[in-house]
Scaffold this active site. Sequence first.
Site, PDB file in Angstrom:
ATOM      1  N   GLU A 114      50.220  37.909  41.868  1.00 33.15           N
ATOM      2  CA  GLU A 114      50.335  36.501  42.266  1.00 33.15           C
ATOM      3  C   GLU A 114      48.938  36.062  42.678  1.00 33.15           C
ATOM      4  OE1 GLU A 114      52.991  34.529  42.180  1.00 33.15           O
ATOM      5  OE2 GLU A 114      54.448  36.029  41.544  1.00 33.15           O
ATOM      6  N   CYS A 116      47.453  28.803  47.506  1.00 32.14           N
ATOM      7  CA  CYS A 116      47.238  29.049  46.078  1.00 32.14           C
ATOM      8  C   CYS A 116      47.726  27.886  45.226  1.00 32.14           C
ATOM      9  CB  CYS A 116      47.965  30.317  45.679  1.00 32.14           C
ATOM     10  SG  CYS A 116      49.702  30.287  46.135  1.00 32.14           S
TER      11      CYS A 116
HETATM   12  P1  NAD Z   1      42.074  39.137  48.507  1.00 30.79           P
HETATM   13  O1  NAD Z   1      42.258  39.480  47.080  1.00 30.79           O
HETATM   14  O2  NAD Z   1      40.714  39.203  49.061  1.00 30.79           O
HETATM   15  O3  NAD Z   1      42.969  40.090  49.431  1.00 30.79           O
HETATM   16  C1  NAD Z   1      44.366  40.242  49.228  1.00 30.79           C
HETATM   17  C2  NAD Z   1      44.801  41.581  49.780  1.00 30.79           C
HETATM   18  O4  NAD Z   1      44.147  42.617  49.058  1.00 30.79           O
HETATM   19  C3  NAD Z   1      44.477  41.813  51.245  1.00 30.79           C
HETATM   20  O5  NAD Z   1      45.563  42.478  51.849  1.00 30.79           O
HETATM   21  C4  NAD Z   1      43.260  42.706  51.194  1.00 30.79           C
HETATM   22  O6  NAD Z   1      43.116  43.547  52.328  1.00 30.79           O
HETATM   23  C5  NAD Z   1      43.530  43.533  49.963  1.00 30.79           C
HETATM   24  N1  NAD Z   1      42.323  44.045  49.321  1.00 30.79           N
HETATM   25  C6  NAD Z   1      41.085  43.500  49.301  1.00 30.79           C
HETATM   26  N2  NAD Z   1      40.255  44.263  48.585  1.00 30.79           N
HETATM   27  C7  NAD Z   1      40.965  45.322  48.144  1.00 30.79           C
HETATM   28  C8  NAD Z   1      40.661  46.443  47.345  1.00 30.79           C
HETATM   29  N3  NAD Z   1      39.450  46.652  46.856  1.00 30.79           N
HETATM   30  N4  NAD Z   1      41.648  47.328  47.077  1.00 30.79           N
HETATM   31  C9  NAD Z   1      42.905  47.123  47.540  1.00 30.79           C
HETATM   32  N5  NAD Z   1      43.237  46.090  48.306  1.00 30.79           N
HETATM   33  C10 NAD Z   1      42.288  45.180  48.613  1.00 30.79           C
HETATM   34  O7  NAD Z   1      42.717  37.689  48.682  1.00 30.79           O
HETATM   35  P2  NAD Z   1      42.780  36.781  49.975  1.00 30.79           P
HETATM   36  O8  NAD Z   1      41.419  36.285  50.294  1.00 30.79           O
HETATM   37  O9  NAD Z   1      43.552  37.465  51.049  1.00 30.79           O
HETATM   38  O10 NAD Z   1      43.683  35.561  49.447  1.00 30.79           O
HETATM   39  C11 NAD Z   1      43.146  34.476  48.757  1.00 30.79           C
HETATM   40  C12 NAD Z   1      43.494  34.514  47.296  1.00 30.79           C
HETATM   41  O11 NAD Z   1      44.864  34.768  47.135  1.00 30.79           O
HETATM   42  C13 NAD Z   1      43.245  33.188  46.604  1.00 30.79           C
HETATM   43  O12 NAD Z   1      42.651  33.397  45.348  1.00 30.79           O
HETATM   44  C14 NAD Z   1      44.632  32.608  46.422  1.00 30.79           C
HETATM   45  O13 NAD Z   1      44.768  31.723  45.360  1.00 30.79           O
HETATM   46  C15 NAD Z   1      45.445  33.836  46.233  1.00 30.79           C
HETATM   47  N6  NAD Z   1      46.815  33.583  46.619  1.00 30.79           N
HETATM   48  C16 NAD Z   1      47.773  33.558  45.647  1.00 30.79           C
HETATM   49  C17 NAD Z   1      49.076  33.276  46.014  1.00 30.79           C
HETATM   50  C18 NAD Z   1      50.177  33.223  44.988  1.00 30.79           C
HETATM   51  O14 NAD Z   1      51.328  33.230  45.389  1.00 30.79           O
HETATM   52  N7  NAD Z   1      49.897  33.170  43.698  1.00 30.79           N
HETATM   53  C19 NAD Z   1      49.407  33.041  47.335  1.00 30.79           C
HETATM   54  C20 NAD Z   1      48.406  33.082  48.276  1.00 30.79           C
HETATM   55  C21 NAD Z   1      47.109  33.365  47.917  1.00 30.79           C
END
Ligand code: NAD
Length: 489
Positions: free
Chosen positions: A211, A249
């Site tokens: 997502e 998002c």
């Molecule tokens: P992110 O990808 O930085 O982090 C998401 C999760 O992944 C966190 O729990 C983080 O700790 C973990 N993570 C980070 N690096 C990792 C790695 N190398 N290995 C494993 N896990 C890791 O995203 P964010 O900043 O928390 O959220 C923002 C993004 O999420 C935006 O792009 C937004 O559009 C998207 N988003 C999508 C939805 C949806 O439903 N489609 C909903 C909310 C947010």
Amino acid sequence: MEKDLGREIMEMRECYRNGNTKPMSWRRSQLQALRSFLQDYEVPIFRALNLDLGKHYVEAFRDEVGLLKKSVNLALNDLKRWMTSTGAKLPIIALLSSAELVPEPLGLVLVISPWNFPLGLSLEPLIGAIAAGNAVVLKPSELAPACSSLLANTLPKYLDNQAIKVFEGGPAVGQQLLQQKWDKIFFTGSAKVGRIVMSEAAKNLTPVTLELGEKCPAVLDSLSWSFDKEVAIKRIIGAKYGSCAGQACISIDYVLVEKSFSSTVVDMMKAMIKTMYGDNPRESHSVARIINKHHFLRLKNLITDPNVKDCIVFGGSMDEDNLYIEPTILVNPPLESAIMTEEIFGPLLPIITLDKIEDSIDFIKKRPKPLAVYAFTKNEDLRKRMVSETSSGSVVFNDAIVQFAADTIPFGGIGESGMGKYHGKFTFDTFTHYKAVARRSFFTDFWYRFPPWNNHKLELLEDSYNFDYFGLLLVILGLKRSRKTFHVN
Ligand code: NAD
């Protein structure tokens, strides 16, 4: 840490293998416990969301707690139906047969969630994963620490700790978790980390739901009635600034309007921002804060870019200490600037003007597929073209973000905005394998299914695939023919 994590996950797998999570009684008890948690901890949840993001408790209820309660109630109401096998037909060639689709849990699944809806986006997939009978590890985002620790400290008091665990931490813990073997990974977050998740999952052929985000456009047609204009502007402003200050998002990323309509739109938007947030939005409790300094500076850079800053027509003030950015409107920032090429994820709203509103279709098609396309229009032809010519996770006419609250339509992206879908029964399906079970009687077979082969058998095989039982009977009785005799030398 790594050793403990590995051991704990091994124990969870054992727990799943023992069948503990499969009975309806277990699923029901966990969902009921989750419902009690949401009830008992409503106020601490509001506090945590306010601490992490400055969310008002009404917004927190609308976007997270209220929706979660609705989802858990739906799962409890429909669980029996969801778990029931559905019958299916087999081809005629399998004479005297029956078949069914038997829903079975995937096994041990991992849910990784982001910071912007730290409760909603953690527990919504958890509800479906439990309903489907899986053992689940949840890793919330370290960037919403109050919510993450609330989940880690309180969920174990409610849920079966052998089958459902919360692991707190950032990318390092995320990486350790990705090294384990899972039966499904459900990831919500950025496309950058989504790519890491998918490549780690590939090592074990683990299926993933991703997502992700992208830039969601809103097309605003020059609506002729002032009432319609007013409604559209209210919904756009409410969706953009009123849901985690644009850190969503499915937030509106930018608005496409006809040139001749743009100054009216800007004036109406300014007035609407005043109506919702007062003369000084900084004082309003209804404006959420930016999650942290990193994201604050990222957003600041988008609008202090020398090619962009002169495009600001409203707002633009910031307070770094309080992580506050004023609701901001820009007109025609350069299309190659970062604000128009990266997902904004904050309270900045570019308006892009077009000669004709129909040009919006091409504009959207030239860019990565978004999670949602919004279009405010009464033009039926434009609506039809928007659905048939653009591609996105969802299309919403005359509103924005409301689709997230629906449990009757799937929520998910396509292309750069992700893969897989959830919400309502779709979440159950995401965590379920529909096993095909076919059964035949020993009684009899069509003789033409087996060698030695001849042309007559070829004809009857083709008829079996083309006709129902009655049609086939006519063929066997010589009253119907489907094809001429066929010779292969
Ligand atoms: P992110 O990808 O930085 O982090 C998401 C999760 O992944 C966190 O729990 C983080 O700790 C973990 N993570 C980070 N690096 C990792 C790695 N190398 N290995 C494993 N896990 C890791 O995203 P964010 O900043 O928390 O959220 C923002 C993004 O999420 C935006 O792009 C937004 O559009 C998207 N988003 C999508 C939805 C949806 O439903 N489609 C909903 C909310 C947010």
